[in-house]
Design a protein around this motif. Structure first.
Motif, PDB file in Angstrom:
ATOM      1  N   UNK A  77       0.788  -1.373   0.250  1.00  0.00           N
ATOM      2  CA  UNK A  77      -0.174  -0.440  -0.507  1.00  0.00           C
ATOM      3  C   UNK A  77       1.140   1.309  -0.359  1.00  0.00           C
ATOM      4  N   UNK A  78       0.349   2.199  -0.125  1.00  0.00           N
ATOM      5  CA  UNK A  78       1.004   3.292  -0.340  1.00  0.00           C
ATOM      6  C   UNK A  78       1.280   4.398   1.241  1.00  0.00           C
ATOM      7  N   UNK A  79       2.418   5.023   0.738  1.00  0.00           N
ATOM      8  CA  UNK A  79       2.893   5.567   2.679  1.00  0.00           C
ATOM      9  C   UNK A  79       1.770   6.860   2.569  1.00  0.00           C
ATOM     10  N   UNK A  80       1.106   6.934   1.877  1.00  0.00           N
ATOM     11  CA  UNK A  80       0.092   8.525   2.012  1.00  0.00           C
ATOM     12  C   UNK A  80      -1.066   7.904   2.719  1.00  0.00           C
ATOM     13  N   UNK A  81      -1.708   6.301   2.418  1.00  0.00           N
ATOM     14  CA  UNK A  81      -2.906   6.141   2.681  1.00  0.00           C
ATOM     15  C   UNK A  81      -2.067   4.780   4.119  1.00  0.00           C
ATOM     16  N   UNK A  83       0.078   6.333   6.156  1.00  0.00           N
ATOM     17  CA  UNK A  83       0.089   7.139   7.559  1.00  0.00           C
ATOM     18  C   UNK A  83      -0.912   7.626   7.926  1.00  0.00           C
ATOM     19  N   UNK A  84      -1.963   7.978   7.066  1.00  0.00           N
ATOM     20  CA  UNK A  84      -3.029   8.364   7.300  1.00  0.00           C
ATOM     21  C   UNK A  84      -4.083   7.972   8.393  1.00  0.00           C
ATOM     22  N   UNK A  85      -3.630   5.980   7.593  1.00  0.00           N
ATOM     23  CA  UNK A  85      -4.492   4.743   8.305  1.00  0.00           C
ATOM     24  C   UNK A  85      -4.352   4.518   9.998  1.00  0.00           C
ATOM     25  N   UNK A  86      -2.378   5.098   9.886  1.00  0.00           N
ATOM     26  CA  UNK A  86      -1.595   4.721  11.321  1.00  0.00           C
ATOM     27  C   UNK A  86      -2.042   5.735  12.043  1.00  0.00           C
ATOM     28  N   UNK A  87      -1.843   7.352  11.772  1.00  0.00           N
ATOM     29  CA  UNK A  87      -2.253   8.334  12.527  1.00  0.00           C
ATOM     30  C   UNK A  87      -3.963   8.231  12.862  1.00  0.00           C
ATOM     31  N   UNK A  95      -6.183  15.701  11.691  1.00  0.00           N
ATOM     32  CA  UNK A  95      -7.369  16.205  10.293  1.00  0.00           C
ATOM     33  C   UNK A  95      -5.981  16.353   9.063  1.00  0.00           C
ATOM     34  N   UNK A  96      -4.563  17.350   9.605  1.00  0.00           N
ATOM     35  CA  UNK A  96      -3.517  17.668   9.080  1.00  0.00           C
ATOM     36  C   UNK A  96      -2.545  16.996   9.764  1.00  0.00           C
ATOM     37  N   UNK A  97      -2.115  15.596   8.539  1.00  0.00           N
ATOM     38  CA  UNK A  97      -0.384  15.510   9.090  1.00  0.00           C
ATOM     39  C   UNK A  97       0.112  15.567   8.454  1.00  0.00           C
ATOM     40  N   UNK A  98       1.374  15.663   8.928  1.00  0.00           N
ATOM     41  CA  UNK A  98       2.446  16.417   8.490  1.00  0.00           C
ATOM     42  C   UNK A  98       3.358  14.815   8.829  1.00  0.00           C
ATOM     43  N   UNK A  99       4.357  14.462   7.893  1.00  0.00           N
ATOM     44  CA  UNK A  99       5.147  13.177   8.106  1.00  0.00           C
ATOM     45  C   UNK A  99       6.459  13.861   7.711  1.00  0.00           C
ATOM     46  N   UNK A 100       7.561  14.764   8.328  1.00  0.00           N
ATOM     47  CA  UNK A 100       8.635  14.213   7.785  1.00  0.00           C
ATOM     48  C   UNK A 100       9.376  13.029   7.710  1.00  0.00           C
ATOM     49  N   UNK A 244       3.101   4.919   9.899  1.00  0.00           N
ATOM     50  CA  UNK A 244       3.079   4.319   8.402  1.00  0.00           C
ATOM     51  C   UNK A 244       2.595   2.219   8.694  1.00  0.00           C
ATOM     52  N   UNK A 245       4.131   1.878   9.396  1.00  0.00           N
ATOM     53  CA  UNK A 245       3.686   0.403   9.758  1.00  0.00           C
ATOM     54  C   UNK A 245       3.116   0.205  10.357  1.00  0.00           C
TER      55      UNK A 245
END
Ligand code: ADP
Length: 256
Positions: A77-81, A83-87, A95-100, A244-245
Motif C-alpha cells: 500500500x502507498x505510504x500516504x495511505x 501514514x493516514x491510517x496509522x495516524x 485532520x492534518x498530518x505532517x510526515x517528515x 506507516x508500519x
C-alpha cells in the motif's frame, strides 16, 4: 491471528506486528533503509520479539519507498495511505498530518472519517528533511537523539539563512569556527527545517488538530520549533515513528 506491517523507507525500516484486536505485539526500527539488510533485519527482530515465526503471520503488508522489494510481503500500500491510517488510529481527531521522513516531506489532509482529502509533497529539496538533520548531526558530531534535547537548552537561535542544503552546511561549519553556543546553532538548524515544513503546510492549509508522523517525531526540539512556526500544538504519540508500519498492519488486518 497476527499480521505484520513493514515500512521500508529511505532512511529507516520500521515493522509493527498486530493481533486481531489491533493490539501492538511488537514494534521495531532499524536505522537503515531500502536496498540494505534493513528490511530483513527489522522483520526478524519484530518476529523474534513477538516469539513468532514468519509462517505464523496471516499477512505481511509493505509500505514505503522500498515496498515492492520485500519478498515476504504479499501485499503493498502507498505510504500516504498507510501514514493516514496509522495516524487516524493513534489520533482520530487529527485532520492534518505532517510526515517528515528521510528524504521527503508530506502533508496529508483527512476528513472526520479518516479519509484522505488531499496531500502535498516536497521530494525535490533535501533541506527540510530528516536527511538534512542526519547530515548536520554528522557535521556537529552530535548523535541524532541528542539534537532535540540539546536544542531545548538554547537561549538564543542562530538562524541559518541558506535555503540550499549544501550552502546551509557551509554556513553551519563557518558558525562552528566562531565561539558560539552549540545548542543555539542546533535550534537554528531545527528552525530552518521547521520553516520549510511550515511553508508546505501553509500551502495545503492547516486544519486542526495537527499530528506528526515519521522518524523526526523522535526529535522533540524539531517538533517544538515546528509548533512555533505554525502557531498550533502538534500531536505526537510514542508510536508516531511507526505510523506507516502501523497503518500497513491495520490494512493487512482488513485483507485477511
Ligand atoms: P523514512 O521513512 O523516509 O526512511 P523516517 O520517517 O523513518 O524516514 O525518518 C527518518 C528520520 O528520522 C531520520 O532521517 C532522522 O532524522 C529521524 N530520526 C530517527 N530516529 C531519531 C531519533 N532517535 N532522534 C532524532 N531523530 C530521529
Amino acid at each position: 491471528m497476527y499480521v505484520l506491517g513493514i515500512d521500508i523507507g529511505s532512511a529507516a525500516c520500521k515493522a509493527v506486528i498486530l493481533n486481531e484486536n489491533k493490539e501492538i505485539i511488537a514494534k521495531r526500527v532499524v536505522p537503515i533503509g531500502t536496498g540494505t539488510t534493513g528490511p530483513m533485519e527489522v522483520f526478524d527482530l519484530a518476529l523474534n520479539d513477538a516469539g513468532l515465526k514468519k509462517e505464523d503471520l496471516a499477512l505481511c503488508l509493505a509500505t514505503g519507498y522500498g515496498r515492492f522489494t520485500f519478498p515476504f510481503a504479499k501485499a503493498q500500500k502507498s505510504e500516504i495511505g498507510c501514514h493516514a491510517k496509522g495516524i487516524n488510529h493513534l489520533f482520530p481527531e487529527a485532520r492534518t498530518i505532517i510526515d517528515i521522513g528521510g528524504q521527503d516531506v508530506k502533508v496529508i489532509k483527512l476528513n472526520g472519517k479518516g479519509n484522505i482529502l488531499n496531500f502535498v509533497m516536497n521530494d525535490k529539496c533535501a533541506a527540510g528533511t530528516g536527511r538534512f538533520l542526519d547530515n548536520m548531526s554528522k557535521i556537529l558530531n552530535i548523535p541524532l537523539d541528542k539534537m532535540g534535547p540539546m536544542s531545548l537548552e538554547a537561549d538564543d537561535i542562530i538562524e541559518i539563512s541558506s535555503t540550499c542544503t549544501v550552502f546551509a552546511e557551509s554556513e553551519v561549519i563557518s558558525q562552528l569556527s566562531k565561539n558560539i553556543k552549540i545548542e543555539n546553532l542546533i535550534a537554528g538548524i531545527h528552525k530552518s527545517v521547521a520553516k520549510r515544513s511550515a511553508a508546505l503546510m501553509h500551502r495545503s492549509g492547516i486544519v486542526e488538530k495537527v499530528a506528526m508522523s515519521g522518524g523526526v517525531t523522535r526529535n522533540r526540539g524539531l517538533v517544538k520549533s515546528l509548533e512555533e512556526e505554525i502557531g498550533t500544538e502538534i500531536l505526537v504519540h510514542e508510536d508516531s515513528q511507526f505510523a506507516g508500519a502501523l497503518g500497513a498492519a491495520l490494512f493487512a488486518l482488513t485483507e485477511v
